[in-house]
Design a protein around this motif. Structure first.
Motif, mmCIF file in Angstrom:
data_model
loop_
_atom_site.group_PDB
_atom_site.id
_atom_site.type_symbol
_atom_site.label_atom_id
_atom_site.label_comp_id
_atom_site.label_asym_id
_atom_site.label_seq_id
_atom_site.Cartn_x
_atom_site.Cartn_y
_atom_site.Cartn_z
ATOM 1 N N ARG A 5 51.084 -9.540 -18.653
ATOM 2 C CA ARG A 5 50.615 -10.294 -17.384
ATOM 3 C C ARG A 5 49.651 -11.661 -18.208
ATOM 4 O O ARG A 5 49.700 -12.633 -17.952
ATOM 5 N N MET A 8 51.876 -14.130 -19.908
ATOM 6 C CA MET A 8 52.360 -14.997 -19.179
ATOM 7 C C MET A 8 51.339 -16.014 -18.286
ATOM 8 O O MET A 8 51.790 -17.121 -18.528
ATOM 9 N N ALA A 43 51.763 -14.461 -12.611
ATOM 10 C CA ALA A 43 52.406 -14.307 -13.564
ATOM 11 C C ALA A 43 53.751 -13.927 -13.222
ATOM 12 O O ALA A 43 54.680 -14.590 -13.974
ATOM 13 N N PHE A 44 54.007 -12.925 -12.424
ATOM 14 C CA PHE A 44 55.353 -12.611 -12.247
ATOM 15 C C PHE A 44 55.899 -12.837 -10.969
ATOM 16 O O PHE A 44 56.951 -12.352 -10.321
#
Length: 86
Positions: A5, A8, A43-44
C-alpha cells in the motif's frame, strides 16, 4: 506491515506532483500529510476517487492557483487555467 500500500501511495504521489518553494514550511505540514493520505487511502481503489480528492485538495488549489477564481467577469478577465493545462 503494509508495504505494498505504501509503495502504491508513493507511486501515485509521483504522478500527482505538487511543489512550491513556500509549501515546505511548517504551517503546511498538515496539508502535505493530508495530500499523501489521499494516495494511501485509495492505493487499491478507484482511480476516479483519487482524481476527485486530488482535485479538491487544498494543496493542489495552492499549487494550481485555482482558488478564488471566478468565471468571466465584467472586466473581461478570465480565471487562471492552470488546472486545465495540467
Amino acid at each position: 506491515e503494509d508495504q505494498l500500500r505504501q509503495r502504491m501511495a508513493w507511486a501515485l504521489s509521483q504522478i500527482f506532483v505538487v511543489g512550491e518553494p513556500a509549501l515546505g514550511k511548517g504551517e503546511y505540514t498538515e496539508m502535505w500529510t493530508n495530500f499523501y493520505d489521499i494516495f494511501v487511502r485509495h492505493a487499491f481503489g478507484n482511480f476516479r476517487d483519487v482524481l476527485r480528492e486530488v482535485t479538491y485538495s487544498v494543496l493542489m488549489g495552492e499549487y494550481l492557483t485555482f482558488k478564488k477564481n471566478r468565471g468571466f467577469d465584467v472586466a473581461n478577465q478570465y480565471p487562471d487555467e492552470n488546472f486545465a493545462r495540467e
